[in-house]
Design a protein around this motif. Structure first.
Motif, PDB file in Angstrom:
ATOM      1  N   LYS A  46       0.743  -1.265  -0.194  1.00 25.34           N
ATOM      2  CA  LYS A  46       0.094   0.044  -0.026  1.00 25.34           C
ATOM      3  C   LYS A  46       0.949   1.172  -0.011  1.00 25.34           C
ATOM      4  CE  LYS A  46      -4.248  -1.851   2.279  1.00 25.34           C
ATOM      5  NZ  LYS A  46      -4.805  -1.768   3.345  1.00 25.34           N
ATOM      6  N   ASN A  47       1.929   1.204   0.592  1.00 29.84           N
ATOM      7  CA  ASN A  47       2.789   2.311   0.817  1.00 29.84           C
ATOM      8  C   ASN A  47       3.554   2.584  -0.401  1.00 29.84           C
ATOM      9  OD1 ASN A  47       5.427   4.189   1.278  1.00 29.84           O
ATOM     10  ND2 ASN A  47       5.064   3.671   3.405  1.00 29.84           N
ATOM     11  N   ARG A  48       4.011   1.627  -1.173  1.00 28.35           N
ATOM     12  CA  ARG A  48       4.470   1.682  -2.653  1.00 28.35           C
ATOM     13  C   ARG A  48       3.652   2.411  -3.513  1.00 28.35           C
ATOM     14  NH1 ARG A  48       7.230  -3.141  -1.475  1.00 28.35           N
ATOM     15  NH2 ARG A  48       5.384  -4.306  -2.106  1.00 28.35           N
ATOM     16  N   ALA A  50       0.928   4.187  -2.847  1.00 27.01           N
ATOM     17  CA  ALA A  50       0.686   5.667  -2.441  1.00 27.01           C
ATOM     18  C   ALA A  50       1.771   6.383  -2.841  1.00 27.01           C
ATOM     19  CB  ALA A  50       0.564   5.619  -0.929  1.00 27.01           C
ATOM     20  N   ALA A  51       3.139   5.992  -2.727  1.00 30.75           N
ATOM     21  CA  ALA A  51       4.222   6.750  -3.157  1.00 30.75           C
ATOM     22  C   ALA A  51       4.424   6.927  -4.713  1.00 30.75           C
ATOM     23  CB  ALA A  51       5.467   5.931  -2.668  1.00 30.75           C
ATOM     24  N   LYS A  52       4.008   5.941  -5.395  1.00 32.45           N
ATOM     25  CA  LYS A  52       3.977   6.014  -6.833  1.00 32.45           C
ATOM     26  C   LYS A  52       2.799   6.928  -7.237  1.00 32.45           C
ATOM     27  CE  LYS A  52       2.796   3.206 -10.715  1.00 32.45           C
ATOM     28  NZ  LYS A  52       2.414   1.697 -11.274  1.00 32.45           N
ATOM     29  N   LYS A  53       1.691   7.123  -6.581  1.00 35.24           N
ATOM     30  CA  LYS A  53       0.511   8.228  -7.054  1.00 35.24           C
ATOM     31  C   LYS A  53       0.963   9.491  -6.496  1.00 35.24           C
ATOM     32  CE  LYS A  53      -4.249   8.879  -5.900  1.00 35.24           C
ATOM     33  NZ  LYS A  53      -5.491   8.350  -5.048  1.00 35.24           N
ATOM     34  N   SER A  54       1.628   9.575  -5.624  1.00 34.29           N
ATOM     35  CA  SER A  54       2.147  10.805  -4.985  1.00 34.29           C
ATOM     36  C   SER A  54       3.331  11.310  -6.122  1.00 34.29           C
ATOM     37  CB  SER A  54       2.783  10.621  -3.650  1.00 34.29           C
ATOM     38  OG  SER A  54       3.549  12.036  -3.157  1.00 34.29           O
TER      39      SER A  54
END
Length: 95
Positions: A46-48, A50-54
């Motif tokens: 989930k963190n990956r 979210a980081a990609k989306k950011s």
């Protein structure tokens, strides 16, 4: 008919853990470790995402900012040229 067990708040299970085995049994340390590993992997995934989306959002935002900067530079140049022409026509000094 299925039988369900409701765990009391003093249960030895970690918060959020669901009993997968038969009622009355205690999960083994290996099961607890596997559950912790699964939760960690899910959190990392989930963190990956979210980081990609950011990063994508930031790239799009920067493209918009750079485009606006270019437009404002052109507008500034045009206004400076116009000011120079008006100063020449009316004999005014630029500030």
């Amino acid at each position: 008919m299925s039988t369900y067990q409701i765990c009391s708040p003093t249960s030895s299970l970690p918060h959020g853990m669901v009993m997968a085995s038969s009622p009355g049994s205690v999960p083994s340390p290996q099961q607890l470790a596997e559950e912790a590993t699964r939760k960690r992997e899910l959190r990392l995934m989930k963190n990956r995402e979210a980081a990609k989306k950011s990063r994508h959002w930031k790239r799009e935002y920067m493209k918009c900012v750079e485009s606006r900067v270019c437009m404002l530079e052109v507008q500034n140049r045009m206004l400076s040229d116009e000011l120079g022409i008006l100063n020449d026509i009316y004999g005014l000094d630029a500030y």
